[in-house]
Design an enzyme around this catalytic site. Sequence first.
Site, PDB file in Angstrom:
ATOM      1  CB  SER A   1      -0.933   0.026   1.206  1.00 31.61           C
ATOM      2  OG  SER A   1      -2.072  -0.727   0.924  1.00 31.61           O
TER       3      SER A   1
ATOM      4  CE  LYS B   1      -4.328   1.051  -1.137  1.00 29.16           C
ATOM      5  NZ  LYS B   1      -3.856  -0.248  -0.784  1.00 29.16           N
TER       6      LYS B   1
ATOM      7  CE1 TYR C   1      -4.812  -1.093  -4.705  1.00 31.93           C
ATOM      8  CE2 TYR C   1      -5.299  -3.441  -4.606  1.00 31.93           C
ATOM      9  CZ  TYR C   1      -5.016  -2.248  -3.969  1.00 31.93           C
ATOM     10  OH  TYR C   1      -4.925  -2.202  -2.605  1.00 31.93           O
TER      11      TYR C   1
ATOM     12  CE1 TYR D   1      -3.369  -0.621   5.322  1.00 34.06           C
ATOM     13  CE2 TYR D   1      -1.646  -0.857   6.965  1.00 34.06           C
ATOM     14  CZ  TYR D   1      -2.091  -0.990   5.672  1.00 34.06           C
ATOM     15  OH  TYR D   1      -1.256  -1.495   4.721  1.00 34.06           O
TER      16      TYR D   1
ATOM     17  CB  VAL E   1      -0.065  -5.745   4.424  1.00 40.89           C
ATOM     18  CG1 VAL E   1      -1.327  -5.118   4.954  1.00 40.89           C
ATOM     19  CG2 VAL E   1      -0.164  -6.037   2.941  1.00 40.89           C
TER      20      VAL E   1
HETATM   21  N1  GLU Z   1      -2.340  -5.866  -1.807  1.00 40.15           N
HETATM   22  C1  GLU Z   1      -3.003  -5.500  -0.608  1.00 40.15           C
HETATM   23  C2  GLU Z   1      -4.492  -5.426  -0.833  1.00 40.15           C
HETATM   24  O1  GLU Z   1      -4.929  -4.708  -1.689  1.00 40.15           O
HETATM   25  C3  GLU Z   1      -2.437  -4.210  -0.129  1.00 40.15           C
HETATM   26  C4  GLU Z   1      -2.805  -4.053   1.263  1.00 40.15           C
HETATM   27  C5  GLU Z   1      -1.962  -3.071   2.003  1.00 40.15           C
HETATM   28  O2  GLU Z   1      -0.731  -3.024   1.938  1.00 40.15           O
HETATM   29  O3  GLU Z   1      -2.615  -2.322   2.725  1.00 40.15           O
HETATM   30  O4  GLU Z   1      -5.235  -6.072  -0.166  1.00 40.15           O
END
Ligand code: GLU
Length: 325
Positions: A85, A88, A210, A261, A279
Site C-alpha cells: 500500500s 498508493k 492495482y 489504516y 502490509v
Molecule cells: N495488496 C493489498 C491489498 O490490496 C495491499 C494491502 C496493504 O498493503 O494495505 O489487499
Amino acid sequence: MFHPAASALASILSTPTRLTRAGRFEAVLNHIAEEVEGLADRGRPADYIPLLAEVDPRHFGMAVAEADGTVYGVGDWKRPFSTQSITKVFTLALALSLEGEHLWRGVGREPSGNPFNSLVQLEHENGVPRNPFINAGALVVTDRLQALTADAAGRALELLRTESGNPTIDFVPEVAACEATHGGRNAALAHFMASCGNLTTPVPDLLAAYFWQCSIAASCKDLALAAGFLARHGTRTDGSALLTKSQAKQINAMMLTCGTYDAAGEFAYRVGLPGKSGVGGGIIAIVPGVCTLCVWSPGLDRRGNSVAGVLALDRFTTLTGLSVF
Ligand code: GLU
C-alpha cells in the site's frame, strides 16, 4: 522506553557541537536498531498471501533521506521488500498532478475508522470511498490514472525508479499473481463502485493494474529517496514540479490522517508525522522541508502496521525532536 545505550545517545545528541547532521542521524539510527533488537514481540507478517507470510519477521531496516538527497541507513535498508500500500502515495501523487481537483469527485478525504478493505462503509456512502489510502479509494485513484495514462502501474514504477535513482526497482510477477488469486475482496469493492458509476476502467483491467502496483519491491533506501518530493514541497529530484506546494501539503495531510489504516490517530500521537504503511511491513514518513524516512520490519500489529516500524519512527521523532508538531 529505557535502554542501556540511551544515556550515551543523549550525550551525543546534546553535545553543542561540531557533530554534523549526518553524525546525528547515524547515531540515532544505530541507537534505534539496537532498541529494536531487544524488542520481544515484533508481530506477525501478513498471511493473506504465502509470499508475504514466509518473510523472516526479524528483518529490520531504516533509511533517512535529507531533502537534498543525502541518504543514511541501518540494518536491511538496502534490501527490497514488498511495498504494497505504500505505492498508493505514488499513484495518488501522479493522479493529482494530472487530474487536479477533479479527482475529489470520486474519492473523499476523511479518515475511515474502518479496516482498509471494508465493504460496509462503501455501500453506506454510495460507492464513494472515504479516502485514497483505503483499498476502495486507491482503486478509484488507479482508475483515474489508468484512464489518463493507459498504464497506471507502469507510471508508478517509473516514478519510483526516477526519484530513487534506482532503475532496478521492479514488479514481482509472483506477488501480483498471488494478489489476483486472493483478490476477492478488492474485486468486490471494484464491482460495487462500478455499479455506482464511480469507475471508468473495466474492472478486470483495473484490478490487474492495482495488483501490479501492489507487487512492486523496493528498499528503505529507494522509498526514502523516492518520496523526497513530499519533503521538498512537490519538487522532483531534477528540480521540476511533480505537485504544487499546495498539493504536496494536501497529500502530507492525508497521510497524517489516513495513512496508517484505522490506527492513524495512534500513529499521529506516537510519531507526529505524515506516514503511509503497507502490509509488507514498510512505512514511509515525511518531515516536510527536512527529510523522508522509510522503515521496514515485516511483523505487523493487529491493524496491519509494522510493530518495529512504528516503534522506530516513534523513537526517531522523540530522539531528534523532528516532527510536524
Ligand atoms: N495488496 C493489498 C491489498 O490490496 C495491499 C494491502 C496493504 O498493503 O494495505 O489487499
